[in-house]
Scaffold this motif. Sequence first.
Motif, PDB file in Angstrom:
ATOM      1  N   VAL A 283      -2.184  -7.227  11.580  1.00  0.00           N
ATOM      2  CA  VAL A 283      -1.075  -8.173  11.733  1.00  0.00           C
ATOM      3  C   VAL A 283      -0.664  -8.711  10.366  1.00  0.00           C
ATOM      4  CG1 VAL A 283      -0.390 -10.406  12.669  1.00  0.00           C
ATOM      5  CG2 VAL A 283      -1.660  -8.813  14.104  1.00  0.00           C
ATOM      6  N   ALA A 284      -1.658  -9.048   9.527  1.00  0.00           N
ATOM      7  CA  ALA A 284      -1.356  -9.546   8.180  1.00  0.00           C
ATOM      8  C   ALA A 284      -0.726  -8.464   7.319  1.00  0.00           C
ATOM      9  CB  ALA A 284      -2.637 -10.065   7.527  1.00  0.00           C
ATOM     10  N   LEU A 285      -1.212  -7.237   7.445  1.00  0.00           N
ATOM     11  CA  LEU A 285      -0.726  -6.133   6.607  1.00  0.00           C
ATOM     12  C   LEU A 285       0.750  -5.859   6.839  1.00  0.00           C
ATOM     13  CD1 LEU A 285      -1.495  -3.974   4.528  1.00  0.00           C
ATOM     14  CD2 LEU A 285      -2.181  -2.486   6.432  1.00  0.00           C
ATOM     15  N   LYS A 286       1.258  -6.242   7.982  1.00  0.00           N
ATOM     16  CA  LYS A 286       2.687  -6.042   8.260  1.00  0.00           C
ATOM     17  C   LYS A 286       3.556  -6.904   7.336  1.00  0.00           C
ATOM     18  CE  LYS A 286       5.705  -5.455  12.296  1.00  0.00           C
ATOM     19  NZ  LYS A 286       5.711  -3.991  12.288  1.00  0.00           N
ATOM     20  N   TYR A 287       2.966  -7.976   6.772  1.00  0.00           N
ATOM     21  CA  TYR A 287       3.750  -8.930   5.984  1.00  0.00           C
ATOM     22  C   TYR A 287       3.373  -8.986   4.504  1.00  0.00           C
ATOM     23  CZ  TYR A 287       5.124 -10.565  10.582  1.00  0.00           C
ATOM     24  OH  TYR A 287       5.609 -10.619  11.870  1.00  0.00           O
ATOM     25  N   VAL A 288       2.246  -8.415   4.107  1.00  0.00           N
ATOM     26  CA  VAL A 288       1.839  -8.463   2.701  1.00  0.00           C
ATOM     27  C   VAL A 288       1.739  -7.043   2.162  1.00  0.00           C
ATOM     28  CG1 VAL A 288       0.552 -10.603   3.055  1.00  0.00           C
ATOM     29  CG2 VAL A 288      -0.648  -8.414   3.182  1.00  0.00           C
ATOM     30  N   CYS A 289       1.742  -6.921   0.835  1.00  0.00           N
ATOM     31  CA  CYS A 289       1.639  -5.598   0.239  1.00  0.00           C
ATOM     32  C   CYS A 289       0.206  -5.071   0.345  1.00  0.00           C
ATOM     33  CB  CYS A 289       2.098  -5.620  -1.212  1.00  0.00           C
ATOM     34  SG  CYS A 289       1.091  -6.623  -2.289  1.00  0.00           S
ATOM     35  N   THR A 290       0.070  -3.776   0.242  1.00  0.00           N
ATOM     36  CA  THR A 290      -1.231  -3.137   0.448  1.00  0.00           C
ATOM     37  C   THR A 290      -2.255  -3.557  -0.598  1.00  0.00           C
ATOM     38  OG1 THR A 290      -0.368  -1.218  -0.766  1.00  0.00           O
ATOM     39  CG2 THR A 290      -0.297  -1.113   1.638  1.00  0.00           C
ATOM     40  N   ALA A 291      -1.825  -3.750  -1.852  1.00  0.00           N
ATOM     41  CA  ALA A 291      -2.763  -4.131  -2.904  1.00  0.00           C
ATOM     42  C   ALA A 291      -3.378  -5.485  -2.613  1.00  0.00           C
ATOM     43  CB  ALA A 291      -2.054  -4.149  -4.259  1.00  0.00           C
ATOM     44  N   LYS A 292      -2.557  -6.426  -2.131  1.00  0.00           N
ATOM     45  CA  LYS A 292      -3.063  -7.764  -1.830  1.00  0.00           C
ATOM     46  C   LYS A 292      -4.037  -7.720  -0.659  1.00  0.00           C
ATOM     47  CE  LYS A 292      -1.519 -12.513  -1.162  1.00  0.00           C
ATOM     48  NZ  LYS A 292      -0.355 -13.429  -1.163  1.00  0.00           N
ATOM     49  N   ALA A 293      -3.698  -6.969   0.386  1.00  0.00           N
ATOM     50  CA  ALA A 293      -4.595  -6.858   1.544  1.00  0.00           C
ATOM     51  C   ALA A 293      -5.924  -6.244   1.125  1.00  0.00           C
ATOM     52  CB  ALA A 293      -3.928  -6.022   2.634  1.00  0.00           C
ATOM     53  N   CYS A 294      -5.850  -5.193   0.319  1.00  0.00           N
ATOM     54  CA  CYS A 294      -7.068  -4.527  -0.152  1.00  0.00           C
ATOM     55  C   CYS A 294      -7.896  -5.467  -1.022  1.00  0.00           C
ATOM     56  CB  CYS A 294      -6.688  -3.267  -0.925  1.00  0.00           C
ATOM     57  SG  CYS A 294      -8.075  -2.233  -1.408  1.00  0.00           S
ATOM     58  N   PHE A 295      -7.215  -6.252  -1.867  1.00  0.00           N
ATOM     59  CA  PHE A 295      -7.905  -7.163  -2.780  1.00  0.00           C
ATOM     60  C   PHE A 295      -8.745  -8.187  -2.031  1.00  0.00           C
ATOM     61  CE2 PHE A 295      -8.064 -11.081  -5.281  1.00  0.00           C
ATOM     62  CZ  PHE A 295      -8.626 -10.623  -6.461  1.00  0.00           C
ATOM     63  N   PHE A 296      -8.266  -8.655  -0.890  1.00  0.00           N
ATOM     64  CA  PHE A 296      -8.984  -9.684  -0.133  1.00  0.00           C
ATOM     65  C   PHE A 296     -10.390  -9.231   0.254  1.00  0.00           C
ATOM     66  CE2 PHE A 296      -5.568 -12.556  -0.027  1.00  0.00           C
ATOM     67  CZ  PHE A 296      -5.986 -13.721   0.596  1.00  0.00           C
ATOM     68  N   TYR A 297     -10.572  -7.919   0.415  1.00  0.00           N
ATOM     69  CA  TYR A 297     -11.895  -7.432   0.824  1.00  0.00           C
ATOM     70  C   TYR A 297     -12.911  -7.515  -0.309  1.00  0.00           C
ATOM     71  CZ  TYR A 297     -10.335  -6.204   5.421  1.00  0.00           C
ATOM     72  OH  TYR A 297      -9.875  -6.291   6.709  1.00  0.00           O
ATOM     73  N   ASN A 298     -12.454  -7.851  -1.536  1.00  0.00           N
ATOM     74  CA  ASN A 298     -13.406  -8.127  -2.607  1.00  0.00           C
ATOM     75  C   ASN A 298     -14.146  -9.440  -2.385  1.00  0.00           C
ATOM     76  OD1 ASN A 298     -12.800  -5.775  -4.017  1.00  0.00           O
ATOM     77  ND2 ASN A 298     -11.207  -6.744  -5.243  1.00  0.00           N
ATOM     78  N   LEU A 299     -13.707 -10.211  -1.398  1.00  0.00           N
ATOM     79  CA  LEU A 299     -14.437 -11.419  -1.003  1.00  0.00           C
ATOM     80  C   LEU A 299     -15.716 -11.094  -0.238  1.00  0.00           C
ATOM     81  CD1 LEU A 299     -11.799 -14.015   0.288  1.00  0.00           C
ATOM     82  CD2 LEU A 299     -13.541 -14.420  -1.440  1.00  0.00           C
TER      83      LEU A 299
ATOM     84  N   MET B  82      -6.357  -1.616  -7.213  1.00  0.00           N
ATOM     85  CA  MET B  82      -5.498  -0.970  -8.198  1.00  0.00           C
ATOM     86  C   MET B  82      -4.915   0.330  -7.639  1.00  0.00           C
ATOM     87  SD  MET B  82      -5.764  -3.116 -10.617  1.00  0.00           S
ATOM     88  CE  MET B  82      -6.874  -4.354 -11.270  1.00  0.00           C
ATOM     89  N   PHE B  83      -5.791   1.121  -7.006  1.00  0.00           N
ATOM     90  CA  PHE B  83      -5.320   2.350  -6.376  1.00  0.00           C
ATOM     91  C   PHE B  83      -4.313   2.039  -5.273  1.00  0.00           C
ATOM     92  CE2 PHE B  83      -9.529   4.321  -7.742  1.00  0.00           C
ATOM     93  CZ  PHE B  83      -8.952   5.112  -8.724  1.00  0.00           C
ATOM     94  N   ALA B  84      -4.597   0.996  -4.487  1.00  0.00           N
ATOM     95  CA  ALA B  84      -3.693   0.616  -3.395  1.00  0.00           C
ATOM     96  C   ALA B  84      -2.323   0.225  -3.934  1.00  0.00           C
ATOM     97  CB  ALA B  84      -4.301  -0.527  -2.587  1.00  0.00           C
ATOM     98  N   GLY B  85      -2.317  -0.492  -5.082  1.00  0.00           N
ATOM     99  CA  GLY B  85      -1.047  -0.876  -5.680  1.00  0.00           C
ATOM    100  C   GLY B  85      -0.226   0.327  -6.121  1.00  0.00           C
ATOM    101  N   VAL B  86      -0.888   1.307  -6.734  1.00  0.00           N
ATOM    102  CA  VAL B  86      -0.197   2.516  -7.184  1.00  0.00           C
ATOM    103  C   VAL B  86       0.339   3.305  -5.992  1.00  0.00           C
ATOM    104  CG1 VAL B  86      -0.471   4.739  -8.348  1.00  0.00           C
ATOM    105  CG2 VAL B  86      -1.515   2.681  -9.325  1.00  0.00           C
TER     106      VAL B  86
END
Length: 295
Positions: free
Chosen positions: A80-96, A251-255
């Motif tokens: 649901v969140a991924l529908k509204y944010v870019c993939t790099a940001k969604a992927c970055f959150f999992y670094n938590l 980084m890969f997700a952003g590219v």
Amino acid sequence: MLLVALLYLICASTFTISKAALAVSEPIFYTGVRMLAAGVLFLFYYWWQRGSFKIKREHYPLFLGGVGVYIFGSYVADNVALKYVCTAKACFFYNLSPFITALFSYWIFRERMTFKKWLGMGIGFLGFVPMLIQQECLPSTVRGWPELLLLIAVVCSVYGWIIVRQLVKTHGYSPALVNGISMTGGGALALVTSWFLETWQPIPVTDGKQFLIYTLMIMVVSNLIFSTMYTNLLKVYTATFLSFAGFTAPMFAGVLGWFFLGERPAWDILPSTILVLFGLYIFYKEELKQGYLAA
């Protein structure tokens, strides 16, 4: 090292594939179809190997936790969140994940938290501030709640893995059985939820062919290729090293998001990544000194 880079390139691609799938379907429905299909395959494989399903009554709550937290909570919130944010940001959150795992270990398993571990965790969380306050990398009229959903997804994912480890390591259940029940139940629950919250005319999909292609792709890439590669690389590299290497995934997700989806490059992710990586380094050095990682 090349295989490690390839591992996290594949990991990043799962966000790109899911984002593409969400362009032609609703997020809860997509989650339900993907998980239900994967779960049935896991259960069929387990039945073909063992011939029967045996679960002790006292472990029912853990399996329900696998359904509700490990699959439904984490994947529905994430998509649901991924529908509204870019993939790099969604992927970055999992670094938590390492920090949240540490908090669960502190509360549930009573692992000792030293000053350096609190310091590393504080620096790591501070690194998320730039990502929280930056402008969305895709046009959107919503602010705040997609990030909250991503945080919920990460917490559910971490706690879900604790449940899975309990079922597999402590109680001796097969990973195929645990994943099969969790994914089948979580997928079915997601489809029921989709029926009440999303528009079915006749189903919440605008392009059936693309939806089918993306769903098959995510099952193969995520459930088969990534999981198999990660397991095999754990025989060569330490879990600590692979955790650190995971910081390359955003980084890969952003590219990939820029190349395939036309997303604006999330340059703010670089300072955040460096700060979180520094905090995680302090935290892991203390973990090694305490002997938790060696154990």
